[in-house]
Design an enzyme around this catalytic site. Structure first.
Site, PDB file in Angstrom:
ATOM      1  N   ASN A  89      -2.213  -0.287   6.772  1.00  0.00           N
ATOM      2  CA  ASN A  89      -1.875  -1.596   7.222  1.00  0.00           C
ATOM      3  C   ASN A  89      -0.872  -2.237   6.442  1.00  0.00           C
ATOM      4  O   ASN A  89      -0.680  -3.488   6.237  1.00  0.00           O
ATOM      5  CB  ASN A  89      -2.990  -2.533   7.504  1.00  0.00           C
ATOM      6  CG  ASN A  89      -4.058  -2.635   6.688  1.00  0.00           C
ATOM      7  OD1 ASN A  89      -3.758  -2.215   5.451  1.00  0.00           O
ATOM      8  ND2 ASN A  89      -5.038  -3.292   6.912  1.00  0.00           N
ATOM      9  N   LYS A 130       0.660  -1.050   0.086  1.00  0.00           N
ATOM     10  CA  LYS A 130       0.129  -0.097   0.036  1.00  0.00           C
ATOM     11  C   LYS A 130       1.004   1.230   0.004  1.00  0.00           C
ATOM     12  O   LYS A 130       2.149   1.303   0.195  1.00  0.00           O
ATOM     13  CB  LYS A 130      -1.106  -0.012   1.161  1.00  0.00           C
ATOM     14  CG  LYS A 130      -1.808  -1.347   1.192  1.00  0.00           C
ATOM     15  CD  LYS A 130      -2.863  -1.120   2.276  1.00  0.00           C
ATOM     16  CE  LYS A 130      -3.859  -2.378   2.239  1.00  0.00           C
ATOM     17  NZ  LYS A 130      -4.920  -2.451   3.347  1.00  0.00           N
ATOM     18  N   GLU A 133      -8.879 -10.479  -8.386  1.00  0.00           N
ATOM     19  CA  GLU A 133      -7.853  -9.469  -8.071  1.00  0.00           C
ATOM     20  C   GLU A 133      -6.654  -9.693  -9.234  1.00  0.00           C
ATOM     21  O   GLU A 133      -6.068  -8.550  -9.729  1.00  0.00           O
ATOM     22  CB  GLU A 133      -7.118  -9.451  -6.646  1.00  0.00           C
ATOM     23  CG  GLU A 133      -8.373  -9.079  -5.774  1.00  0.00           C
ATOM     24  CD  GLU A 133      -7.968  -9.157  -4.327  1.00  0.00           C
ATOM     25  OE1 GLU A 133      -8.727  -8.905  -3.605  1.00  0.00           O
ATOM     26  OE2 GLU A 133      -6.933  -9.715  -3.884  1.00  0.00           O
ATOM     27  N   TYR A 142     -12.073  -3.288  -4.269  1.00  0.00           N
ATOM     28  CA  TYR A 142     -12.607  -3.288  -2.895  1.00  0.00           C
ATOM     29  C   TYR A 142     -14.201  -3.286  -2.957  1.00  0.00           C
ATOM     30  O   TYR A 142     -14.732  -2.668  -2.202  1.00  0.00           O
ATOM     31  CB  TYR A 142     -12.113  -1.993  -2.290  1.00  0.00           C
ATOM     32  CG  TYR A 142     -10.873  -2.190  -1.372  1.00  0.00           C
ATOM     33  CD1 TYR A 142     -10.663  -3.419  -0.706  1.00  0.00           C
ATOM     34  CD2 TYR A 142      -9.968  -1.297  -1.696  1.00  0.00           C
ATOM     35  CE1 TYR A 142      -9.281  -3.519  -0.269  1.00  0.00           C
ATOM     36  CE2 TYR A 142      -8.624  -1.366  -1.096  1.00  0.00           C
ATOM     37  CZ  TYR A 142      -8.236  -2.580  -0.311  1.00  0.00           C
ATOM     38  OH  TYR A 142      -6.841  -2.648   0.518  1.00  0.00           O
ATOM     39  N   HIS A 197      -1.610  -5.129   1.328  1.00  0.00           N
ATOM     40  CA  HIS A 197      -3.003  -6.044   0.943  1.00  0.00           C
ATOM     41  C   HIS A 197      -2.593  -7.531   0.551  1.00  0.00           C
ATOM     42  O   HIS A 197      -1.546  -7.819  -0.286  1.00  0.00           O
ATOM     43  CB  HIS A 197      -3.752  -5.427  -0.193  1.00  0.00           C
ATOM     44  CG  HIS A 197      -4.898  -6.216  -0.902  1.00  0.00           C
ATOM     45  ND1 HIS A 197      -6.092  -6.352  -0.194  1.00  0.00           N
ATOM     46  CD2 HIS A 197      -4.875  -7.274  -1.744  1.00  0.00           C
ATOM     47  CE1 HIS A 197      -6.951  -7.224  -0.817  1.00  0.00           C
ATOM     48  NE2 HIS A 197      -6.063  -7.934  -1.799  1.00  0.00           N
TER      49      HIS A 197
HETATM   50  P1  IDP Z   1      -8.205  -7.014   4.716  1.00  0.00           P
HETATM   51  O1  IDP Z   1      -7.352  -5.999   4.118  1.00  0.00           O
HETATM   52  O2  IDP Z   1      -7.425  -7.758   5.917  1.00  0.00           O
HETATM   53  O3  IDP Z   1      -8.648  -8.101   3.798  1.00  0.00           O
HETATM   54  P2  IDP Z   1     -10.902  -5.866   4.761  1.00  0.00           P
HETATM   55  O4  IDP Z   1     -11.837  -5.817   5.857  1.00  0.00           O
HETATM   56  O5  IDP Z   1     -10.941  -6.568   3.437  1.00  0.00           O
HETATM   57  O6  IDP Z   1      -9.379  -6.279   5.147  1.00  0.00           O
HETATM   58  O7  IDP Z   1     -10.600  -4.360   4.631  1.00  0.00           O
HETATM   59  C1  IDP Z   1      -9.897  -3.881   3.527  1.00  0.00           C
HETATM   60  C2  IDP Z   1      -8.976  -2.613   3.728  1.00  0.00           C
HETATM   61  O8  IDP Z   1      -9.799  -1.551   4.351  1.00  0.00           O
HETATM   62  C3  IDP Z   1      -8.233  -2.750   5.146  1.00  0.00           C
HETATM   63  O9  IDP Z   1      -6.861  -3.678   4.807  1.00  0.00           O
HETATM   64  C4  IDP Z   1      -7.948  -1.554   5.767  1.00  0.00           C
HETATM   65  O10 IDP Z   1      -6.984  -0.667   5.253  1.00  0.00           O
HETATM   66  C5  IDP Z   1      -9.351  -1.141   5.468  1.00  0.00           C
HETATM   67  N1  IDP Z   1     -10.453  -0.915   6.454  1.00  0.00           N
HETATM   68  C6  IDP Z   1     -10.970  -2.124   6.990  1.00  0.00           C
HETATM   69  N2  IDP Z   1     -11.813  -1.758   7.945  1.00  0.00           N
HETATM   70  C7  IDP Z   1     -11.584  -0.405   8.318  1.00  0.00           C
HETATM   71  C8  IDP Z   1     -12.443   0.486   9.052  1.00  0.00           C
HETATM   72  O11 IDP Z   1     -13.105   0.040   9.889  1.00  0.00           O
HETATM   73  N3  IDP Z   1     -11.881   1.609   8.959  1.00  0.00           N
HETATM   74  C9  IDP Z   1     -10.875   2.399   8.013  1.00  0.00           C
HETATM   75  N4  IDP Z   1     -10.381   1.407   7.300  1.00  0.00           N
HETATM   76  C10 IDP Z   1     -10.544  -0.067   7.360  1.00  0.00           C
HETATM   77 MG    MG Z   2     -10.031  -8.032   2.383  1.00  0.00          MG
END
Ligand code: IDP
Ligand code: MG
Length: 168
Positions: free
Chosen positions: A132, A19, A146, A59, A135
């Site tokens: 984080n 990211k 993807e 997404y 991805h």
């Molecule tokens: P993942 O990346 O672990 O698969 P997902 O639930 O698919 O997690 O969410 C995609 C991305 O969206 C996360 O990696 C994070 O960067 C962001 N994200 C997820 N939940 C939240 C939230 O509640 N607030 C802000 N950003 C979020």
């Molecule tokens: Mg995800």
């Protein structure tokens, strides 16, 4: 899925993207090293400044959620490095190495746990996406979608790693 180690069906491809926070912090090499060290083969790798359209499709499962626009803005805020990794059960192996979504909860030793720490609560209060670092596809179906979305077929390579005999 077959349990026979020689059966090519156990070999999977998964999609990853470093990211913008990882690119901007200069930690891509370090993290890629961890993935390579685990024996995962790099089948594709490229830097791309993703369009809103690409990110909204990537997404799409999160469309309508409160953080969706913040997420698209964050991911489009700078270039990412997208890749395809190949290996035995690569999808779940990479998710394991990446760790939980929320850095605050991600275990030490995982990429997200070692390179980030923010909480969802903090990000939401700030009106930002959770930064984080990386991805990784959540399951095989997501991986196929993807890889297809981010890469043309001729950007994905097949070759032998010299340690293939030891890791498969
Ligand atoms: P993942 O990346 O672990 O698969 P997902 O639930 O698919 O997690 O969410 C995609 C991305 O969206 C996360 O990696 C994070 O960067 C962001 N994200 C997820 N939940 C939240 C939230 O509640 N607030 C802000 N950003 C979020
Ligand atoms: Mg995800």
């Amino acid at each position: 899925m077959s349990k026979d180690p020689d059966n090519p069906e156990t070999i999977e491809r998964t999609f990853i993207a470093f990211k913008p926070d990882a690119v901007q912090r200069g930690i891509v090499g370090e993290i890629l090293h961890r993935l390579e060290r685990a024996g995962l083969k790099i089948s594709a790798l490229k830097m791309i400044h993703a369009s809103d359209e690409l990110l909204e499709e990537h997404y799409s499962e999160h469309k309508g959620k409160d953080f969706f626009q913040n997420l698209v803005d964050f991911m489009g805020g700078g270039p990412v490095i997208a890749g395809v990794l190949e290996g035995v059960k690569a999808v779940s192996v990479v998710r394991k190495l990446v760790g939980e979504t929320e850095p605050y909860e991600a275990a030490p030793g995982t990429i997200r746990g070692d390179y980030s720490h923010v909480s969802v609560e903090h990000a939401n209060r700030k009106g930002k996406a959770v930064k984080n670092v990386i991805h990784a596809s959540g399951n095989l179906e997501e991986a196929r979608k993807e890889i297809d979305l981010w890469f043309d077929e001729d950007e994905i390579f097949t070759y032998e790693r010299t340690d293939d005999d030891h890791i498969r």
